[in-house]
Scaffold this active site. Structure first.
Site, PDB file in Angstrom:
ATOM      1  N   ASP A  56     -19.826  -0.728  -1.792  1.00 14.60           N
ATOM      2  CA  ASP A  56     -18.778   0.287  -1.901  1.00 14.60           C
ATOM      3  C   ASP A  56     -18.189   0.396  -0.505  1.00 14.60           C
ATOM      4  O   ASP A  56     -18.881   0.809   0.432  1.00 14.60           O
ATOM      5  CB  ASP A  56     -19.383   1.620  -2.351  1.00 14.60           C
ATOM      6  CG  ASP A  56     -18.304   2.691  -2.531  1.00 14.60           C
ATOM      7  OD1 ASP A  56     -17.205   2.531  -1.958  1.00 14.60           O
ATOM      8  OD2 ASP A  56     -18.576   3.680  -3.234  1.00 14.60           O
ATOM      9  N   ASN A  83      -9.865  -6.998  -0.183  1.00 15.06           N
ATOM     10  CA  ASN A  83      -9.085  -6.938  -1.422  1.00 15.06           C
ATOM     11  C   ASN A  83      -9.269  -5.616  -2.160  1.00 15.06           C
ATOM     12  O   ASN A  83      -8.358  -5.148  -2.840  1.00 15.06           O
ATOM     13  CB  ASN A  83      -9.489  -8.117  -2.312  1.00 15.06           C
ATOM     14  CG  ASN A  83      -8.994  -7.959  -3.732  1.00 15.06           C
ATOM     15  OD1 ASN A  83      -7.830  -8.196  -4.030  1.00 15.06           O
ATOM     16  ND2 ASN A  83      -9.876  -7.509  -4.620  1.00 15.06           N
ATOM     17  N   SER A 134      -2.612  -6.305   1.248  1.00 11.30           N
ATOM     18  CA  SER A 134      -1.829  -5.084   1.388  1.00 11.30           C
ATOM     19  C   SER A 134      -1.027  -4.967   0.105  1.00 11.30           C
ATOM     20  O   SER A 134      -1.584  -5.011  -0.997  1.00 11.30           O
ATOM     21  CB  SER A 134      -0.966  -5.213   2.643  1.00 11.30           C
ATOM     22  OG  SER A 134       0.001  -4.227   2.707  1.00 11.30           O
ATOM     23  N   TYR A 148       0.370   6.015  -2.451  1.00 13.56           N
ATOM     24  CA  TYR A 148      -0.167   4.635  -2.368  1.00 13.56           C
ATOM     25  C   TYR A 148       0.470   3.913  -1.176  1.00 13.56           C
ATOM     26  O   TYR A 148      -0.223   3.286  -0.375  1.00 13.56           O
ATOM     27  CB  TYR A 148       0.127   3.920  -3.684  1.00 13.56           C
ATOM     28  CG  TYR A 148      -0.274   2.463  -3.722  1.00 13.56           C
ATOM     29  CD1 TYR A 148      -1.605   2.078  -3.549  1.00 13.56           C
ATOM     30  CD2 TYR A 148       0.668   1.462  -3.944  1.00 13.56           C
ATOM     31  CE1 TYR A 148      -1.968   0.725  -3.591  1.00 13.56           C
ATOM     32  CE2 TYR A 148       0.315   0.123  -3.997  1.00 13.56           C
ATOM     33  CZ  TYR A 148      -1.002  -0.241  -3.815  1.00 13.56           C
ATOM     34  OH  TYR A 148      -1.360  -1.572  -3.861  1.00 13.56           O
ATOM     35  N   LYS A 152      -1.020   2.036   2.240  1.00 13.58           N
ATOM     36  CA  LYS A 152      -0.798   0.608   2.531  1.00 13.58           C
ATOM     37  C   LYS A 152       0.058   0.418   3.792  1.00 13.58           C
ATOM     38  O   LYS A 152      -0.130  -0.553   4.515  1.00 13.58           O
ATOM     39  CB  LYS A 152      -0.169  -0.091   1.323  1.00 13.58           C
ATOM     40  CG  LYS A 152      -1.114  -0.214   0.119  1.00 13.58           C
ATOM     41  CD  LYS A 152      -2.239  -1.224   0.349  1.00 13.58           C
ATOM     42  CE  LYS A 152      -3.037  -1.482  -0.920  1.00 13.58           C
ATOM     43  NZ  LYS A 152      -4.088  -2.510  -0.745  1.00 13.58           N
ATOM     44  N   THR A 183      -3.040  -7.597 -13.318  1.00 11.13           N
ATOM     45  CA  THR A 183      -4.471  -7.286 -13.181  1.00 11.13           C
ATOM     46  C   THR A 183      -4.696  -5.946 -13.885  1.00 11.13           C
ATOM     47  O   THR A 183      -3.813  -5.458 -14.588  1.00 11.13           O
ATOM     48  CB  THR A 183      -4.869  -7.159 -11.702  1.00 11.13           C
ATOM     49  OG1 THR A 183      -4.202  -5.998 -11.170  1.00 11.13           O
ATOM     50  CG2 THR A 183      -4.471  -8.383 -10.890  1.00 11.13           C
TER      51      THR A 183
HETATM   52  O1  NJP Z   1      -6.797  -4.377  -9.024  1.00  8.38           O
HETATM   53  P1  NJP Z   1      -8.034  -4.222 -10.019  1.00  8.38           P
HETATM   54  P2  NJP Z   1      -6.135  -5.634  -8.298  1.00  8.38           P
HETATM   55  N1  NJP Z   1     -15.434  -0.266  -3.061  1.00  8.38           N
HETATM   56  O2  NJP Z   1      -8.027  -2.791 -10.349  1.00  8.38           O
HETATM   57  C1  NJP Z   1     -12.581  -2.791  -6.461  1.00  8.38           C
HETATM   58  C2  NJP Z   1      -3.552  -4.838  -4.306  1.00  8.38           C
HETATM   59  N2  NJP Z   1      -2.304  -4.979  -5.041  1.00  8.38           N
HETATM   60  O3  NJP Z   1      -6.957  -6.845  -8.417  1.00  8.38           O
HETATM   61  O4  NJP Z   1     -16.177  -1.534  -7.734  1.00  8.38           O
HETATM   62  C3  NJP Z   1     -15.450  -1.547  -3.433  1.00  8.38           C
HETATM   63  O5  NJP Z   1      -7.973  -5.230 -11.107  1.00  8.38           O
HETATM   64  C4  NJP Z   1     -12.896  -2.850  -7.940  1.00  8.38           C
HETATM   65  O6  NJP Z   1     -14.293  -3.058  -8.106  1.00  8.38           O
HETATM   66  P3  NJP Z   1     -15.313  -2.014  -8.848  1.00  8.38           P
HETATM   67  C5  NJP Z   1      -4.355  -3.580  -4.594  1.00  8.38           C
HETATM   68  O7  NJP Z   1      -3.867  -2.468  -3.858  1.00  8.38           O
HETATM   69  C6  NJP Z   1      -2.279  -5.049  -6.388  1.00  8.38           C
HETATM   70  O8  NJP Z   1      -4.729  -5.705  -8.704  1.00  8.38           O
HETATM   71  O9  NJP Z   1     -16.059  -2.900  -9.808  1.00  8.38           O
HETATM   72  N3  NJP Z   1     -14.633  -2.074  -4.362  1.00  8.38           N
HETATM   73  C7  NJP Z   1     -12.115  -4.083  -8.376  1.00  8.38           C
HETATM   74  O10 NJP Z   1     -12.897  -5.246  -8.196  1.00  8.38           O
HETATM   75  C8  NJP Z   1      -5.729  -4.007  -4.152  1.00  8.38           C
HETATM   76  O11 NJP Z   1      -5.898  -3.818  -2.756  1.00  8.38           O
HETATM   77  C9  NJP Z   1      -1.063  -5.177  -7.050  1.00  8.38           C
HETATM   78  O12 NJP Z   1     -14.491  -0.967  -9.510  1.00  8.38           O
HETATM   79  C10 NJP Z   1     -13.748  -1.243  -4.932  1.00  8.38           C
HETATM   80  C11 NJP Z   1     -10.938  -4.133  -7.409  1.00  8.38           C
HETATM   81  O13 NJP Z   1     -11.244  -3.237  -6.323  1.00  8.38           O
HETATM   82  C12 NJP Z   1      -5.762  -5.502  -4.469  1.00  8.38           C
HETATM   83  O14 NJP Z   1      -4.416  -5.893  -4.686  1.00  8.38           O
HETATM   84  C13 NJP Z   1       0.105  -5.245  -6.329  1.00  8.38           C
HETATM   85  C14 NJP Z   1     -13.639   0.107  -4.585  1.00  8.38           C
HETATM   86  C15 NJP Z   1      -9.660  -3.686  -8.064  1.00  8.38           C
HETATM   87  O15 NJP Z   1      -9.318  -4.552  -9.091  1.00  8.38           O
HETATM   88  C16 NJP Z   1      -6.572  -5.871  -5.694  1.00  8.38           C
HETATM   89  O16 NJP Z   1      -6.159  -5.086  -6.793  1.00  8.38           O
HETATM   90  C17 NJP Z   1       0.062  -5.168  -4.956  1.00  8.38           C
HETATM   91  C18 NJP Z   1     -14.537   0.590  -3.605  1.00  8.38           C
HETATM   92  N4  NJP Z   1     -14.553   1.874  -3.200  1.00  8.38           N
HETATM   93  C19 NJP Z   1      -1.147  -5.031  -4.334  1.00  8.38           C
HETATM   94  N5  NJP Z   1     -12.634   0.663  -5.320  1.00  8.38           N
HETATM   95  C20 NJP Z   1      -0.941  -5.271  -8.534  1.00  8.38           C
HETATM   96  N6  NJP Z   1      -2.033  -5.500  -9.252  1.00  8.38           N
HETATM   97  O17 NJP Z   1       0.162  -5.129  -9.078  1.00  8.38           O
HETATM   98  C21 NJP Z   1     -12.135  -0.322  -6.094  1.00  8.38           C
HETATM   99  O18 NJP Z   1       1.199  -5.227  -4.279  1.00  8.38           O
HETATM  100  N7  NJP Z   1     -12.790  -1.469  -5.868  1.00  8.38           N
END
Ligand code: NJP
Length: 271
Positions: A56, A83, A134, A148, A152, A183
């Site tokens: 975390d 990420n 980002s 948000y 960022k 996603t």
């Molecule tokens: O999102 P999602 P994305 N500690 O919700 C984890 C950016 N982005 O892949 O612990 C550790 O499918 C969570 O893991 P879990 C976005 O801002 C996206 O799209 O199991 N991990 C999961 O693996 C982000 O920085 C878009 O819940 C934590 C992951 O994060 C990155 O892309 C557009 C956590 C989220 O998976 C990946 O997001 C853009 C914690 N405290 C930027 N909290 C877009 N999708 O449109 C959450 O410009 N996680």
């Protein structure tokens, strides 16, 4: 053994795709999320080069022990992928102070925790690449994305300066600004909405939520393609400092740059 990658938020979405692409390229991947089981579940079959760990990112001590464990076991960390992140969506005044702070706790301070934990190991070897996911929202802000974007923009400002501090020590940085990716980012599992009802914003917020619901699952950006691009960039000698991914992102950023240029020109006229 290939390079050693440490990826946060690898249980789903872009993080999982980056882990898969790195594994396909023969790299050793330490894939983390809040639950190691969630990571194991996401990858299914056993791959000897995949190492799921719980992290975390809000927990700074946990980040330090994960980084130390990985460095000791594999001799170092070549690529860190920041990420993990999520979005608080909605109009600023509909958020409580706690909701806004939670956004920064994860997206900014959580990412700082991981970098603080990993950077000493990279400095020791005078080598390493830090990839930070980002967002286009780290360069452009719109109604409904103020909170948000604030988190960022903070990541962008911090990383842009930090990258210059560590470049002489052999550490490179790549900031990635994707547009909208397919996603789970916009569904109820990841995104969170402001909890305060304010009649003045009710109609605009309803329209914004309808936009988010409509976009969920239909985002133009392919996370698998972005993951492949990131893994390819990581093996190059020259890594760019920024990678704006997707037509939507490039249009928004270009329009912002044009607006800024106009504002600068007008400021010049005024002075
Ligand atoms: O999102 P999602 P994305 N500690 O919700 C984890 C950016 N982005 O892949 O612990 C550790 O499918 C969570 O893991 P879990 C976005 O801002 C996206 O799209 O199991 N991990 C999961 O693996 C982000 O920085 C878009 O819940 C934590 C992951 O994060 C990155 O892309 C557009 C956590 C989220 O998976 C990946 O997001 C853009 C914690 N405290 C930027 N909290 C877009 N999708 O449109 C959450 O410009 N996680």
């Amino acid at each position: 053994m290939g390079m050693v990658w440490l990826i946060t938020g690898a249980s789903r979405g872009l993080g999982r795709e980056i882990a898969r692409a790195a594994l396909d390229s023969g790299e050793t991947v330490v894939a983390t999320a809040r639950s190691a089981d969630a990571v194991r579940h996401a990858f299914g079959s056993d791959n000897p080069r995949l190492h799921p760990l719980a992290l975390d990112i809000v927990d700074g001590e946990a980040a330090k022990s994960v980084a130390a464990e990985v460095a000791a076991r594999f001799g170092g960390i070549d690529v860190l992928v920041n990420n993990a992140g999520y979005a608080e969506l909605g109009f600023f005044e509909t958020f409580t102070d706690a909701e806004v702070r939670r956004q920064f706790e994860v997206n900014l301070f959580g990412t700082m925790n991981v970098v603080r934990a990993v950077a000493p190991h990279m400095r020791e070897r005078r080598s390493g690449l830090i990839v930070t996911i980002s967002s286009v929202s780290g360069l452009v802000s719109n109604a409904g994305g103020a909170v948000y974007s604030a988190s960022k923009f903070a990541v962008e400002g911090w990383m842009e300066g930090f990258a210059q501090e560590v470049a002489p020590l052999g550490i490179r940085s790549l900031l990635v600004e994707p547009g909208m990716l397919r996603t789970e980012f916009m569904n109820g599992k990841s995104a969170s909405f402001g909890s305060i009802d304010i009649p003045d914003y009710a109609e605009a917020v309803a329209q914004f939520r309808a936009f988010v619901d409509g976009a969920n699952g239909n985002q133009p950006g392919d996370p698998t393609l972005l993951a492949a691009r990131i893994v390819a960039l990581a093996s190059q000698d020259e890594v760019p400092s920024r990678f704006v991914f997707g037509d939507d992102a490039r249009q928004w950023v270009s329009a912002k740059v044009d607006r800024l240029r106009q504002e600068i020109a007008r400021s010049e006229d005024r002075t």
